[in-house]
Motif scaffolding. Structure first.
Motif, short mmCIF file in Angstrom:
data_model
loop_
_atom_site.label_atom_id
_atom_site.label_comp_id
_atom_site.label_asym_id
_atom_site.label_seq_id
_atom_site.Cartn_x
_atom_site.Cartn_y
_atom_site.Cartn_z
N ARG A 6 0.52 -5.13 9.01
CA ARG A 6 1.06 -4.02 8.20
C ARG A 6 2.58 -3.93 8.24
O ARG A 6 3.19 -3.31 7.38
N GLY A 7 3.19 -4.52 9.27
CA GLY A 7 4.64 -4.33 9.44
C GLY A 7 5.41 -5.60 9.08
O GLY A 7 4.96 -6.71 9.37
N CYS A 8 6.60 -5.42 8.50
CA CYS A 8 7.43 -6.57 8.13
C CYS A 8 7.85 -7.35 9.38
O CYS A 8 7.77 -8.59 9.41
N ALA A 9 8.30 -6.63 10.40
CA ALA A 9 8.81 -7.32 11.60
C ALA A 9 7.68 -8.09 12.28
O ALA A 9 7.88 -9.23 12.74
N ILE A 56 -1.11 -8.76 0.06
CA ILE A 56 -1.80 -7.87 -0.88
C ILE A 56 -0.99 -6.59 -0.93
O ILE A 56 -0.91 -5.85 0.05
N PHE A 57 -0.34 -6.38 -2.06
CA PHE A 57 0.56 -5.22 -2.18
C PHE A 57 0.67 -4.86 -3.65
O PHE A 57 1.16 -5.67 -4.45
N VAL A 58 0.18 -3.69 -4.01
CA VAL A 58 0.34 -3.21 -5.38
C VAL A 58 1.73 -2.59 -5.44
O VAL A 58 1.96 -1.49 -4.94
N ASN A 59 2.63 -3.37 -5.99
CA ASN A 59 4.07 -3.10 -5.89
C ASN A 59 4.53 -2.02 -6.88
O ASN A 59 4.66 -2.29 -8.07
N PRO A 60 4.81 -0.80 -6.39
CA PRO A 60 5.15 0.26 -7.35
C PRO A 60 6.39 -0.06 -8.18
O PRO A 60 6.51 0.38 -9.32
N ALA A 96 3.92 0.98 0.75
CA ALA A 96 5.14 1.10 -0.04
C ALA A 96 6.28 1.63 0.84
O ALA A 96 7.44 1.23 0.69
N GLN A 97 5.96 2.50 1.77
CA GLN A 97 6.94 3.04 2.73
C GLN A 97 7.58 1.94 3.56
O GLN A 97 8.77 1.95 3.85
N GLU A 98 6.71 0.99 3.98
CA GLU A 98 7.19 -0.11 4.82
C GLU A 98 8.08 -1.06 3.99
O GLU A 98 9.10 -1.54 4.47
N MET A 99 7.67 -1.32 2.75
CA MET A 99 8.43 -2.24 1.91
C MET A 99 9.71 -1.59 1.38
O MET A 99 10.72 -2.26 1.23
N TYR A 100 9.62 -0.29 1.07
CA TYR A 100 10.76 0.41 0.48
C TYR A 100 11.06 1.67 1.28
O TYR A 100 10.78 2.79 0.83
N PRO A 123 10.10 -2.61 -19.41
CA PRO A 123 11.46 -2.58 -18.85
C PRO A 123 11.43 -2.37 -17.33
O PRO A 123 10.70 -1.53 -16.83
N GLY A 124 12.19 -3.17 -16.62
CA GLY A 124 12.24 -3.04 -15.15
C GLY A 124 11.15 -3.81 -14.42
O GLY A 124 11.20 -3.97 -13.20
N HIS A 125 10.16 -4.31 -15.17
CA HIS A 125 9.02 -4.99 -14.53
C HIS A 125 9.48 -6.18 -13.69
O HIS A 125 9.16 -6.29 -12.50
N PHE A 126 10.27 -7.07 -14.29
CA PHE A 126 10.63 -8.29 -13.56
C PHE A 126 11.65 -8.03 -12.45
O PHE A 126 11.71 -8.77 -11.48
N ARG A 127 12.42 -6.98 -12.61
CA ARG A 127 13.32 -6.58 -11.51
C ARG A 127 12.47 -6.19 -10.30
O ARG A 127 12.75 -6.56 -9.16
N GLY A 128 11.38 -5.49 -10.57
CA GLY A 128 10.46 -5.12 -9.49
C GLY A 128 9.78 -6.34 -8.90
O GLY A 128 9.61 -6.44 -7.67
N VAL A 129 9.38 -7.26 -9.77
CA VAL A 129 8.71 -8.47 -9.29
C VAL A 129 9.65 -9.31 -8.43
O VAL A 129 9.31 -9.72 -7.31
N LEU A 130 10.85 -9.56 -8.95
CA LEU A 130 11.78 -10.44 -8.21
C LEU A 130 12.19 -9.79 -6.89
O LEU A 130 12.31 -10.47 -5.86
N THR A 131 12.38 -8.49 -6.91
CA THR A 131 12.79 -7.80 -5.68
C THR A 131 11.69 -7.91 -4.62
O THR A 131 11.97 -8.25 -3.45
N VAL A 132 10.45 -7.69 -5.02
CA VAL A 132 9.38 -7.75 -4.01
C VAL A 132 9.15 -9.20 -3.57
O VAL A 132 8.92 -9.46 -2.38
N VAL A 133 9.22 -10.15 -4.51
CA VAL A 133 9.00 -11.55 -4.11
C VAL A 133 10.12 -12.00 -3.16
O VAL A 133 9.86 -12.66 -2.15
N ALA A 134 11.35 -11.60 -3.46
CA ALA A 134 12.46 -11.95 -2.57
C ALA A 134 12.20 -11.40 -1.17
O ALA A 134 12.35 -12.10 -0.16
N LYS A 135 11.79 -10.14 -1.11
CA LYS A 135 11.57 -9.52 0.21
C LYS A 135 10.40 -10.18 0.93
O LYS A 135 10.48 -10.50 2.13
N LEU A 136 9.32 -10.43 0.19
CA LEU A 136 8.15 -11.07 0.82
C LEU A 136 8.51 -12.45 1.35
O LEU A 136 8.07 -12.85 2.43
#
Ligand code: AMP
Length: 285
Positions: A6-9, A56-60, A96-100, A123-136
């Protein structure tokens, strides 16, 4: 039981331990509600890498206002069973709290490649996708990450981000998995009624018709698109959002399909947004 992290670290520690022990690490990012399309990515990862992580993350961040964030299908336990059958070393499922966390403010975007098609509709969809993929990718630190050609614009944007920003990861893009009747598998197919699903077959029929036209030697984009459009519009019941023949590397319109062209289409069936595509002029398409 496949562990759920559940945690990034914690995820980074686990991934580092595996890679430190010499294991290659494969990664499959998903939003869950797994189907054979996702599992084909998992199998490819399994075949290629000693360890495999799925997220598995439904990325808001990639859902717009009024989109289906709340009703998007979620089934972590069902997904875990499916993953156990194909083999998976960890499920990374953060909140979502952990990711953002509070104060989160940095985003990744590509205004040029996101300007059309899915990006224009959402609008904003791919910004959300790229941001989450970068973080993952930073959290999991895989050697190889696997994506589906079903989401062709997303796959191109991810490849572009990884090249532009020198992410130390190889991106593998795999073919679209379809139901026996041709419908591209998608978690959103769950929204379709039996009758809506029958109408949704217009998308794959349009691709097949254009491919047949191409096989007969047709190379003019206008003729290939007209053939696809006929299939989408007859019988009625689909509302076409876009239909285009583009260069697979730039997503700019082509006049002629030479040597290859990517046929992109999106349509709504009873309010459900469906996308599909086919590469014309390549055996893999
Ligand atoms: P999603 O859970 O929809 O975000 O998808 C996760 C990954 O699975 C993405 O890389 C998608 O392109 C891929 N994917 C989704 N549907 C399919 C399919 N029918 N065939 C192959 N890959 C797919």
């Amino acid at each position: 039981m496949i562990p759920i992290v559940r945690g990034c670290a914690e995820m980074t520690r686990l991934a580092r331990a595996w890679r430190g022990a010499g294991a290659s690490l494969g990664f499959v990012p998903t939003m869950g509600a797994l189907h054979e399309g996702h599992l084909s990515l998992m199998r490819a990862a399994r075949a290629r890498c000693a360890r495999v992580v799925v997220s598995i993350f439904v990325n808001p961040l990639q859902f717009g206002p009024g989109e289906d964030l709340e009703r998007y299908p979620r089934d972590l336990e069902g997904d875990r069973d499916k993953l156990a059958a194909v083999g998976c070393d960890a499920i990374f499922s953060a909140s979502a709290q952990e990711m953002y966390p509070p104060g989160f403010a940095t985003h990744v975007s590509n205004e040029r490649l996101a300007a059309r098609f899915e990006g224009a509709l959402r609008p904003g969809h791919f910004r959300g996708v790229l941001t989450v993929v970068a973080k993952l990718l930073h959290v999991v630190q895989p050697d190889v990450a696997f994506f589906g050609q079903k989401d062709a614009q997303q796959a191109l944007l991810v490849r572009r981000m990884v090249a532009d920003l020198a992410f130390p990861v190889e991106i593998v893009v795999l073919p679209t998995v379809r139901a026996p009747d041709g419908l591209a598998l998608s978690s959103r197919n769950a929204y379709l009624s039996a009758e809506g699903r029958a109408r949704a077959l217009g998308l794959s029929r349009a691709l097949t018709a254009a491919r047949a036209e191409h096989a007969r030697g047709e190379r003019r984009a206008a003729a290939l698109l007209a053939r696809a459009r006929r299939e989408l519009e007859e019988p009625p019941g689909l509302s076409v959002d876009y239909l285009a023949l583009v260069d697979p590397e730039t997503f700019e319109d082509l006049e002629r399909c030479e040597p290859v062209g990517l046929l992109l289409l999106a349509a709504r069936v009873d309010g459900t947004h469906l996308i599909d595509n086919a590469l014309l002029g390549s055996p893999a398409g």
